[in-house]
Design an enzyme around this catalytic site. Structure first.
Site, short mmCIF file in Angstrom:
data_model
loop_
_atom_site.label_atom_id
_atom_site.label_comp_id
_atom_site.label_asym_id
_atom_site.label_seq_id
_atom_site.Cartn_x
_atom_site.Cartn_y
_atom_site.Cartn_z
N ARG A 146 0.95 -1.34 -0.01
CA ARG A 146 -0.26 -0.10 0.02
C ARG A 146 0.80 1.23 -0.13
O ARG A 146 2.02 1.05 0.52
CB ARG A 146 -0.70 0.15 1.17
N LYS A 170 -1.91 -2.51 8.14
CA LYS A 170 -2.69 -1.85 9.00
C LYS A 170 -2.90 -2.34 10.34
O LYS A 170 -2.73 -3.52 10.35
CB LYS A 170 -4.25 -2.09 8.32
N HIS A 239 -2.83 2.53 -5.92
CA HIS A 239 -3.52 1.53 -5.42
C HIS A 239 -3.80 0.34 -6.82
O HIS A 239 -4.01 -0.63 -6.72
CB HIS A 239 -4.90 1.87 -4.89
N ARG A 242 -1.32 -1.76 -7.14
CA ARG A 242 -1.38 -2.82 -6.14
C ARG A 242 -2.32 -4.07 -6.69
O ARG A 242 -2.25 -5.12 -6.51
CB ARG A 242 -1.99 -2.38 -4.84
N HIS A 265 -4.16 -8.73 3.59
CA HIS A 265 -5.67 -8.92 3.82
C HIS A 265 -5.81 -9.56 5.17
O HIS A 265 -5.22 -10.65 5.53
CB HIS A 265 -6.22 -9.37 2.58
N TYR A 274 -10.27 -10.43 -6.90
CA TYR A 274 -9.43 -10.47 -7.96
C TYR A 274 -9.45 -11.69 -8.91
O TYR A 274 -9.36 -11.81 -10.00
CB TYR A 274 -7.89 -10.34 -7.52
#
Length: 293
Positions: A146, A170, A239, A242, A265, A274
């Protein structure tokens, strides 16, 4: 009459803007007309969930988007909550009504030929800036990290000998991302020219010419500038790179769980989008290639 009372309530007790009140008025009058078209004897206080569902279907048939229908349904819910408070009815007819599902947009990504052009044929500035900007594009594509993770990298997070990048994602969750020989050479080149160009820097891996850490807006700007050279699509952000990483991995038969771990994730559901992207691409190829498509 009931609609007018509700709108006055929004205006004088809830202090809603006139624009919002007008939107409620349009939605409720539209619903009331639909009710009358369905049955002249029906009123706003004796409709049931089925009548509301029919109204939703009619809106969808008129090509209203799911977002627009949900907004209108929200107006209706507020109106019936008001009627419950005023004891105009005892049961909310919207309580069991579910709005249409919003179609999630598929991730935007670059094709392999576009990425090859971006990395191998696109002109970058000479010297430190050019080497840095090229490496930023390459790392986004090679690792799928990211934007916040990229600008947060420190020198201590890069292990050239082990070909690993330690990424803090995150909720401060850390993960290790491996990289190949091509990126290894690019990283070494960047470190050498950075160390020659400036005597001191902040300890950040990616820095400006004055040695300070890069910030988001600067990286977004340089990525957009470079992507504009090879694509015309509206989205040209970090992004997108990514998404391009994840799509390329999946197209080359990488395991979905492995992609999930590399992307950081929390759940597999976020990664599964995806698979839809690659299937959509497959459908396009089929329609173009098959004579009976």
């Amino acid at each position: 009459m009931l609609i007018d009372s509700f709108l006055k309530y929004l205006q004088f007790e809830r202090n809603y803007s006139q624009k919002t009140i007008n939107s409620y008025r349009v939605d409720l009058i539209q619903f009331e007309r639909s009710v009358k078209d369905c049955n002249e004897e029906l009123t706003l206080t004796n409709v049931d969930a089925d009548i509301i569902r029919q109204w939703i279907v009619s809106l969808m048939e008129k090509k209203y988007t799911a977002s627009s229908v949900d907004r209108k349904l929200s107006s209706l819910r507020s109106f019936y909550r008001f009627l419950l408070i005023k004891k105009e009815l005892s049961i909310d007819p919207t309580r069991k009504v579910v709005g249409p599902k919003k179609k999630k947009p598929l991730p935007v990504f670059l094709k392999e030929v576009e990425m090859n052009k971006l990395l191998d044929e696109t002109d970058y500035k000479e010297g430190f800036i050019g080497v840095r900007d090229h490496l930023i594009i390459e790392i986004f594509y090679a690792t799928g990290i990211r934007l916040s993770e990229l600008i947060g990298l420190n020198d201590t997070d890069i292990s050239i000998n082990d070909s690993l990048i330690k990424v803090t994602g995150k909720r401060n969750k850390q993960r290790l991302i491996p990289f190949g020989n091509e990126l290894k050479e690019s990283i070494s080149e960047y470190i050498n020219i950075r160390n020659e160009t400036m005597k001191t820097w902040s300890g950040a891996f990616f820095v400006k010419e004055n040695g300070e850490r890069l910030y988001s807006a600067l990286v977004e700007k340089l990525v957009k500038r470079q992507l504009t050279k090879v694509v015309t699509q509206k989205k040209r952000s970090p992004h997108v790179l990514r998404h391009t990483f994840a799509t390329a991995m999946l197209n080359n038969e990488a395991n979905l769980n492995a992609i999930k771990e590399l992307l950081g994730h929390a759940s597999l559901a976020a990664t599964e989008v995806y698979t839809h992207t690659t299937f959509e691409e497959l459908k396009k190829i089929y329609k173009l290639a098959h004579p009976r498509a």
